[in-house]
Design an enzyme around this catalytic site. Structure first.
Site, PDB file in Angstrom:
ATOM      1  CE1 TYR A 104      69.782  79.857  33.598  1.00  0.00           C
ATOM      2  CE2 TYR A 104      70.430  78.500  35.452  1.00  0.00           C
ATOM      3  CZ  TYR A 104      69.527  79.185  34.871  1.00  0.00           C
ATOM      4  OH  TYR A 104      68.522  79.351  35.527  1.00  0.00           O
ATOM      5  CD  GLU A 200      56.259  58.190  47.103  1.00  0.00           C
ATOM      6  OE1 GLU A 200      55.704  56.905  47.267  1.00  0.00           O
ATOM      7  OE2 GLU A 200      55.931  59.080  46.715  1.00  0.00           O
ATOM      8  CG  ASP A 252      52.594  58.340  49.304  1.00  0.00           C
ATOM      9  OD1 ASP A 252      52.535  57.743  50.621  1.00  0.00           O
ATOM     10  OD2 ASP A 252      52.854  59.276  48.951  1.00  0.00           O
TER      11      ASP A 252
END
Lengths: 367, 616
Positions: A104, A200, A252
């Site tokens: 920004y 995870e 996973d």
């Protein structure tokens, strides 16, 4: 040496290093050379295994950024604006900004402004590579806090408000100890851990806490929160290196999770310049393995087009160039299926802590 | 021509309704959208041909009303010459009436079977008659007819015949109801057909009213009516045996030699007698008595006797300028090049190829180039893959002309390729007349035309690239580099570095810089000259001073200019070569810092950095 003067020294070193880069540009003008910088090429093709540290770092392929093209000239312009901010806005005034704030701030830089945050993030990484420093040295912070950890370890953290000492099992809330963005301020006091298990998903991290897995197996649980933040990876590496605690990674069973493991163990392609600082080559993969999907009859989802592309890309990723990973990846492609950690819930809420993990940890020789 | 005879033969044996049913496909009446398209096409082609013959600027109005998904009413109105009352029933309600099968002339109507086929289709599917209005003059009455075709006899049946009020100066209007459907958004549609027609008929105004009452006007961009195609006698090389026999039978000449001279183009006294000799026929023989066997020998002789090529001035190309205007009006584009090849001959038929290529603008960048195919000003929408035009496009190595071409197929990029083949006889691959056959002479001409416009496209694109590069460099040196220099100086608390040497390098210019340093009492001056370009540079360098210089190396030519002295060096630099001129001045360093600018002469201003360029 006090904390403060140490910091001042550190900051002035960072300033000198940054100025050196700008001096190069200045001298290029003076020697009638078109301003340019040379950087290692940051692609999958240009990472190689460092034999000594056993992690993946950038190779010798370099890319040239020169003011000969508009793109290169703008890069150099933006680099000088960012360095100006880092020196005069950060280091001189002992202030810091987040990656998002930095993006920004550039709004006022006219043609030097960034068009999206990934562009400024990338430039900060470039500066790390060029200077050999880390963004914290320039007082640049990541947006979000690090993840959490839970387990039999006692630490001391130096905060802006003084020192805090705590035991990450007995003296923290249900969510665990919040890892700060700069883990260099953390000291390890004592521990009773046999291994670290990096997880995870939040759901599985909570499951392990609820089931008392940490107590039963003397394990430190670290929540990775998806692709892990630098601080999380650094903390895992420090615990592994300084305290000699083995590390296992539980994700996973899908192509993206393979990459999460790779970035913990081998280093990430995007930040290969920090691999030696953050990667834990001794970290082992528990699963969910492609073979687990079959063996434990987990419920699955079909691989979509992106999944298949990701797997195929992993086959040409040097980090996965081992027999084990080739087998896992090819097996998943053949199955056409992926599975989540939480799929174990289909066999009862205790199955993962009572059966799956002990079996896998046994196989791997961790317990 | 085969179809004509087939039809004539079969007409006796079976009813035309039956014939139509069996041959719907080849007549262009298969799918429901195509039935409408074919009907529009027949009506519009007729209108355009009629206007052209009367040198009228066509104003064609097409309205499609849709009662249900597969039932439409088609209205086509033109401002053509109109049709005399007696002719109206036969023109619209007798198959093959007034067909152009025996006329050797470039015309749209050569294509299709005629408007009566649309009338028949309408009648077979809706049971309703065709409604016709026609008026031949401002002061003449407008005749209104309702017509059906008697499918047994192929004769018109008049349902209504009256005079009505019609507020048009002249023209013809036809209204047909039929089983058909109006589709949009695909290549084979009424909209696309009219758009393409408008491109190659820039003198026509075409108005389309779609079923939802949306009005689209394809405005005319020129008031020039195309040069009329002239009718010529058939050329012996293009004639078929069957036609030759028919011509022999129905001729008004009594002797064979004059028959040959006056029935064909390019046969004079000598050639006629050569043909008779070669075929062993008596030049005095009555042509009507020539037998099949003799006709065959005559036909053979046409091929062996030397006969000059047919005249080609009978063709009416669209012309380069009008193709350009046509493309420009239907698309936003940055660049157009067109070409009209000289006329040529295939199988005894004159033909001429025109091609155009449009590039840039808002054409899609990543898609295959759109190919617009035209035969005698009629757009070809079907069977693109079977057409000689497509094959020619695919056969060209477009990369040589700056267009991507994956495989050896249609190139990819923001471009439209247009090809028009005009001929007294277009060789189609089949009776549906949607694809031009791969006749070697035609393919060659198409390729030559495409390569010609391709070369010009390449030239344009490489010029664009150079301009883009120049523009990019300007941005670097004028906007970005000064900011870098300033910022870099600021950070280091040092003066902003001089960017001119780097500018010269980026621009590939000759860089000239004078450096003055103190040497004892006087100053030593060094002029550095470096050629950053990839070309040899020659120019003159002037150092015009109010002083004389000492110990110059190399020696300049000295030209007194009043109180000043001009020192002149002839400079020649190889690519990347650097030279220096040194001399001394007996002045103080402070004074030396006020020396006037160096002047370069006999070189382009854009090629020099660091000196003023003056070219007298």
């Amino acid at each position: 040496m006090t904390y403060k003067s140490n910091k001042e020294l550190h900051d002035s070193q960072a300033k000198t290093t940054l100025k050196k880069l700008i001096q190069d540009f200045y001298e290029q003008f003076e020697s009638e050379t078109i301003p340019h910088i040379v950087l290692p090429s940051r692609t999958k093709k240009n990472i190689e295994l460092n034999e000594e540290s056993d992690v993946w770092v950038y190779g010798d392929t370099e890319s040239l950024r020169s003011a000969k093209t508009v793109k290169g000239a703008k890069q150099i312009l933006k680099t000088s604006y960012v360095v100006d901010l880092l020196i005069k806005g950060h280091l001189d005034q002992d202030k810091s900004s987040t990656l998002r704030e930095l993006y920004y701030i550039s709004e006022n830089w006219d043609i030097a402004k960034f068009h999206e945050q990934s562009e400024s993030d990338h430039l900060i990484e470039d500066l790390e590579i060029i200077t050999g420093l880390q963004r914290e040295d320039f007082h640049v912070r990541p947006e979000e806090n690090g993840a959490t950890m839970f387990g039999p370890i006692k630490i001391k953290e130096i905060t802006k408000r003084g020192e805090r000492t705590m035991h990450c099992q007995d003296e923290v809330g249900e969510a665990g100890y919040q890892i700060p963005y700069n883990v260099e301020t953390v000291q390890f006091l004592e521990h009773d851990a046999k291994f670290i298990i990096a997880i995870e998903t939040g759901g599985m991290y909570d499951r392990l806490i609820e089931n008392g897995f940490d107590e039963k197996f003397n394990a430190i649980l670290v929540h990775l929160k998806g692709q892990p933040a630098r601080s999380t990876r650094r903390l895992i590496k420090r615990m592994n290196g300084e305290l000699n605690i083995p590390v296992v990674v539980f994700t996973d069973g899908d192509p993206w999770s393979f990459r999460i493991y790779a970035s913990v163990a081998y280093g990430a392609i995007k930040t290969a310049h920090l691999s030696e600082f953050m990667a834990t080559p001794a970290a082992k993969f528990i699963g969910v393995q492609s073979s687990d999907i079959v063996e434990y009859e987990l419920s699955t989802d079909k691989l979509n087009d992106q999944d298949i592309k990701a797997l195929e890309s992993e086959l040409t990723d040097p980090r996965f160039e081992t027999d084990y990973w080739k087998e896992q990846i090819n097996m998943m492609l053949k199955l056409g299926k992926k599975s989540e950690q939480q799929a174990f819930a289909g066999k009862g809420l205790d199955y993962v802590t009572d059966t799956y993990l002990p079996e896998r940890l046994g196989e791997m020789g961790v317990i | 021509m085969v179809i004509a005879e087939e039809l004539a033969k079969k007409q006796k044996a079976i009813s035309i309704a039956e014939f139509f049913e069996k041959n719907r496909q080849i007549l262009g009446f298969d799918s429901s959208p195509r039935c409408l398209l074919t009907s529009v096409k027949e009506a519009v082609d007729n209108a355009l041909d009629a206007c052209e013959e009367s040198s009228i600027l066509p104003d064609i109005f097409i309205k499609i009303e849709s009662k249900s998904k597969d039932n439409v009413t088609l209205i086509v109105e033109d401002n053509g010459p109109g049709i005399v009352k007696e002719q109206i029933p036969r023109v619209f309600a007798k198959l093959l009436y007034g067909s152009r099968f025996h006329s050797v002339k470039q015309s749209r109507g050569q294509q299709g079977i005629g408007i009566s086929a649309a009338v028949l289709y309408s009648q077979l599917t809706s049971g309703r008659p065709a409604k016709i209005v026609s008026k031949i003059d401002k002061n003449a009455p407008a005749h209104y007819f309702e017509l059906l075709i008697n499918t047994q006899t192929n004769e018109p049946e008049i349902i209504a015949d009256k005079i009505i009020e019609w507020d048009r100066l002249r023209g013809t209007r036809i209204e047909l109801e039929m089983a058909a459907s109006y589709v949009k958004g695909r290549r084979q549609s009424v909209y696309e057909y009219l758009k393409d027609t408008a491109i190659v008929n820039p003198h026509a105004r075409i108005t389309l009213i779609e079923p939802d009452n949306n009005q689209i006007i394809f405005e005319r961009v020129t008031d020039k009516v195309p040069v009329q195609a002239t009718e010529i006698l058939p050329h012996p090389h293009g004639i078929e045996l069957g036609i030759l026999m028919k011509m022999l039978r129905y001729t008004e000449r009594d002797k064979l030699a004059p028959f040959l001279r006056y029935s064909f183009s390019r046969i004079g006294l000598q050639t006629a007698s050569d043909i008779c000799k070669k075929s062993g026929l008596d030049p005095e023989k009555d042509p009507r008595e020539v037998t099949l066997d003799e006709a065959k020998r005559l036909h053979e002789a046409f091929k062996t006797v030397k006969i000059s090529a047919p005249p080609t001035d009978c063709l009416s190309p669209i012309t380069e300028e009008l193709i350009r205007k046509g493309l420009e009006k239907e698309h936003t584009i940055d660049f157009i090049e067109t070409t009209t090849r000289p006329a040529s001959v295939h199988n005894g038929h004159p033909f001429q190829v025109e091609a155009g290529i449009a590039y840039g603008g808002n054409l899609p960048k990543e898609e295959k180039v759109e190919i617009l195919r035209f035969a005698n000003r009629v757009p070809l929408l079907y069977q693109q893959g079977a057409c000689a035009v497509t094959h020619s496009v695919e056969g060209i190595k477009w990369k040589a002309y700056s267009l991507d071409q994956p495989g050896n197929s249609i190139p990819v990029g923001p471009a439209i390729i247009l090809v028009h083949v005009a001929s007294t006889h277009i060789p189609f691959t089949s009776e549906s007349k949607e694809a031009i056959a791969d006749v070697p002479e035609i393919v060659q001409e198409i390729e030559l035309a495409l390569k010609e416009v391709g070369r010009r496209l390449k030239l344009y694109l490489s010029r664009q690239d150079k301009m883009e590069l120049r523009r990019e460099k300007e941005e670097i040196i004028q906007k970005i580099l000064p900011l870098i220099a300033k910022k870099v100086g600021d950070i280091l608390d040092r003066p902003t570095p001089d960017i001119t040497p780097v500018v010269a390098k980026i621009m590939g210019n000759v860089f000239i810089q004078r450096h003055v340093s103190q040497n004892g009492k006087g100053c030593e001056v060094q002029i550095r000259i470096k050629n950053h370009s990839e070309a040899v540079r020659h120019f003159s360098l002037h150092e015009t001073l109010p002083y004389s210089i000492q110990d110059p190396s190399p020696e300049p030519k000295i030209i007194p200019l009043g109180k000043q002295i001009d020192h002149l060096w002839k400079i020649s630099l190889k690519p990347q070569e650097e030279k220096a001129i040194i001399y001394r001045l007996d002045i103080k360093i402070e004074e030396a810092s006020k020396l006037p600018q160096l002047i370069a002469e006999q070189i382009d201003e854009e090629l020099i950095t660091g000196a003023k360029v003056v070219n007298v």
